[in-house]
Write a protein that holds these residues in place. Structure first.
Motif, PDB file in Angstrom:
ATOM      1  N   SER A  23     -67.176  14.837 -36.594  1.00  0.00           N
ATOM      2  CA  SER A  23     -66.130  15.858 -36.531  1.00  0.00           C
ATOM      3  C   SER A  23     -65.918  16.311 -35.100  1.00  0.00           C
ATOM      4  N   THR A  24     -64.750  16.891 -34.850  1.00  0.00           N
ATOM      5  CA  THR A  24     -64.481  17.518 -33.560  1.00  0.00           C
ATOM      6  C   THR A  24     -63.763  18.841 -33.812  1.00  0.00           C
ATOM      7  N   TRP A  25     -63.846  19.697 -32.834  1.00  0.00           N
ATOM      8  CA  TRP A  25     -63.130  20.965 -32.897  1.00  0.00           C
ATOM      9  C   TRP A  25     -62.575  21.235 -31.512  1.00  0.00           C
ATOM     10  N   LYS A  26     -61.305  21.653 -31.459  1.00  0.00           N
ATOM     11  CA  LYS A  26     -60.672  21.972 -30.187  1.00  0.00           C
ATOM     12  C   LYS A  26     -60.068  23.355 -30.285  1.00  0.00           C
ATOM     13  N   ASN A  27     -60.294  24.145 -29.261  1.00  0.00           N
ATOM     14  CA  ASN A  27     -59.737  25.493 -29.215  1.00  0.00           C
ATOM     15  C   ASN A  27     -58.221  25.421 -29.409  1.00  0.00           C
ATOM     16  N   PRO A  28     -57.695  26.062 -30.429  1.00  0.00           N
ATOM     17  CA  PRO A  28     -56.257  25.980 -30.717  1.00  0.00           C
ATOM     18  C   PRO A  28     -55.365  26.553 -29.621  1.00  0.00           C
ATOM     19  N   ASP A  29     -55.967  27.323 -28.718  1.00  0.00           N
ATOM     20  CA  ASP A  29     -55.180  27.901 -27.627  1.00  0.00           C
ATOM     21  C   ASP A  29     -55.088  26.953 -26.429  1.00  0.00           C
ATOM     22  N   ILE A  30     -55.783  25.803 -26.523  1.00  0.00           N
ATOM     23  CA  ILE A  30     -55.838  24.869 -25.409  1.00  0.00           C
ATOM     24  C   ILE A  30     -55.042  23.602 -25.733  1.00  0.00           C
ATOM     25  N   VAL A  31     -54.073  23.262 -24.890  1.00  0.00           N
ATOM     26  CA  VAL A  31     -53.331  22.020 -25.067  1.00  0.00           C
ATOM     27  C   VAL A  31     -54.062  20.897 -24.337  1.00  0.00           C
ATOM     28  N   LEU A  32     -54.329  21.109 -23.055  1.00  0.00           N
ATOM     29  CA  LEU A  32     -55.172  20.183 -22.296  1.00  0.00           C
ATOM     30  C   LEU A  32     -56.066  21.020 -21.394  1.00  0.00           C
ATOM     31  N   PHE A  33     -57.219  20.462 -21.045  1.00  0.00           N
ATOM     32  CA  PHE A  33     -58.173  21.225 -20.243  1.00  0.00           C
ATOM     33  C   PHE A  33     -58.609  20.399 -19.045  1.00  0.00           C
ATOM     34  N   ASP A  34     -58.329  20.918 -17.868  1.00  0.00           N
ATOM     35  CA  ASP A  34     -58.770  20.305 -16.617  1.00  0.00           C
ATOM     36  C   ASP A  34     -60.039  21.001 -16.151  1.00  0.00           C
ATOM     37  N   ALA A  35     -60.971  20.236 -15.653  1.00  0.00           N
ATOM     38  CA  ALA A  35     -62.175  20.811 -15.054  1.00  0.00           C
ATOM     39  C   ALA A  35     -62.331  20.211 -13.668  1.00  0.00           C
ATOM     40  N   TYR A  36     -62.756  21.015 -12.734  1.00  0.00           N
ATOM     41  CA  TYR A  36     -62.898  20.552 -11.359  1.00  0.00           C
ATOM     42  C   TYR A  36     -64.358  20.430 -10.930  1.00  0.00           C
ATOM     43  N   LYS A  37     -65.219  21.246 -11.545  1.00  0.00           N
ATOM     44  CA  LYS A  37     -66.639  21.180 -11.228  1.00  0.00           C
ATOM     45  C   LYS A  37     -67.422  21.496 -12.503  1.00  0.00           C
ATOM     46  N   VAL A  38     -68.142  20.508 -13.002  1.00  0.00           N
ATOM     47  CA  VAL A  38     -68.800  20.620 -14.303  1.00  0.00           C
ATOM     48  C   VAL A  38     -70.319  20.518 -14.176  1.00  0.00           C
ATOM     49  N   LEU A  39     -71.006  21.403 -14.879  1.00  0.00           N
ATOM     50  CA  LEU A  39     -72.465  21.310 -14.980  1.00  0.00           C
ATOM     51  C   LEU A  39     -72.787  20.544 -16.257  1.00  0.00           C
ATOM     52  N   VAL A  40     -73.528  19.452 -16.128  1.00  0.00           N
ATOM     53  CA  VAL A  40     -73.926  18.641 -17.278  1.00  0.00           C
ATOM     54  C   VAL A  40     -75.337  19.054 -17.711  1.00  0.00           C
ATOM     55  N   VAL A  41     -75.429  19.567 -18.923  1.00  0.00           N
ATOM     56  CA  VAL A  41     -76.715  20.036 -19.449  1.00  0.00           C
ATOM     57  C   VAL A  41     -77.123  19.184 -20.643  1.00  0.00           C
ATOM     58  N   GLY A  42     -78.325  18.590 -20.554  1.00  0.00           N
ATOM     59  CA  GLY A  42     -78.845  17.845 -21.676  1.00  0.00           C
ATOM     60  C   GLY A  42     -80.193  18.416 -22.027  1.00  0.00           C
ATOM     61  N   MET A  43     -80.349  18.910 -23.223  1.00  0.00           N
ATOM     62  CA  MET A  43     -81.644  19.469 -23.627  1.00  0.00           C
ATOM     63  C   MET A  43     -82.551  18.339 -24.099  1.00  0.00           C
ATOM     64  N   ALA A  44     -83.686  18.160 -23.427  1.00  0.00           N
ATOM     65  CA  ALA A  44     -84.602  17.095 -23.831  1.00  0.00           C
ATOM     66  C   ALA A  44     -86.024  17.417 -23.390  1.00  0.00           C
ATOM     67  N   LYS A  45     -86.970  17.045 -24.231  1.00  0.00           N
ATOM     68  CA  LYS A  45     -88.370  17.200 -23.849  1.00  0.00           C
ATOM     69  C   LYS A  45     -88.749  16.130 -22.833  1.00  0.00           C
ATOM     70  N   ASP A  46     -88.208  14.938 -23.026  1.00  0.00           N
ATOM     71  CA  ASP A  46     -88.518  13.808 -22.155  1.00  0.00           C
ATOM     72  C   ASP A  46     -87.636  13.872 -20.905  1.00  0.00           C
ATOM     73  N   GLU A  47     -88.249  14.164 -19.781  1.00  0.00           N
ATOM     74  CA  GLU A  47     -87.480  14.342 -18.543  1.00  0.00           C
ATOM     75  C   GLU A  47     -86.762  13.070 -18.116  1.00  0.00           C
TER      76      GLU A  47
END
Length: 209
Positions: A23-47
């Motif tokens: 499934s996916t969900w998209k904010n209904p108030d957003i048509v398209l979303f541009d990002a210029y600087k993104v923090l990528v977070v992955g939760m994992a025990k194994d570094e």
């Protein structure tokens, strides 16, 4: 087979690499979303797994002309060595704003089908977190609980994109849920997951369009 990995959701497919978008969900108030600087977070025990996942996703973002950073490069060891309060996470979000980040791409495992459950969290798989700090607080046991995952076969993974733009209350922009079967080939699992999730984001005009 005991999987001590992932996170981030990251991980896990069979040799035949089964991955299915649930499934996916998209904010209904957003048509398209541009990002210029993104923090990528992955939760994992194994570094090592976390590093591989975050590195590959950052590379994918940079291929699209988006500046990105791995959480392992931003958060020091002390950050994940102890549980964080809502106040502390709010401070982190403000620091990200100060560093000109405008989005967080957050991936994790939210459940699994097997004889054992993810600390009963599988019962909450449909919960919708609209704020990054609430999502992090709910799942931060991934770092500390040695029994968080055990003998699972099918993993329910989730990637969420949060805007941390000024005036937008750091809200949820998009979420994708994917089921993946366990696999000893972690590299292949990571590649498959990233390809599937970014492909779906592209279809919905979220960063990758």
């Amino acid at each position: 087979m005991k999987l001590k990995l992932i996170v981030l959701g990251i991980l896990v497919l069979s040799s035949c690499s089964t991955a299915k978008l649930v499934s996916t969900w998209k904010n209904p108030d957003i048509v398209l979303f541009d990002a210029y600087k993104v923090l990528v977070v992955g939760m994992a025990k194994d570094e090592a797994v976390q590093m591989d996942f975050e590195s590959k996703l950052v590379k994918k973002l940079e291929e699209k002309g988006v500046e990105a950073m791995r959480s392992i490069d931003l958060f020091d060891v002390d950050f994940t060595s102890s549980q964080k309060s809502e106040e502390e996470l709010s401070e982190v979000e403000q620091q990200l704003l100060d560093k000109d980040f405008d989005a967080i791409l957050f991936t994790k495992i939210v459940g699994a089908d097997s004889k054992r459950t993810l600390k009963e969290r599988i019962n909450n798989i449909d919960r919708m977190f609209m704020r990054f700090n609430a999502d992090y607080l709910e799942h931060q046991d991934i770092y500390y609980d040695p029994e968080y995952y055990d003998s699972f076969n099918i993993y329910h993974l989730e990637t969420s994109l949060y805007c941390i733009c000024v005036g937008k209350e750091r809200e949820l922009i998009w979420r994708g849920n994917i089921d993946m079967t366990e696999s000893p080939n972690v590299d292949k699992a990571v590649d498959t997951y990233i390809k599937l999730i970014t492909g779906e984001m592209e279809k919905q005009d979220i960063i990758f369009y």
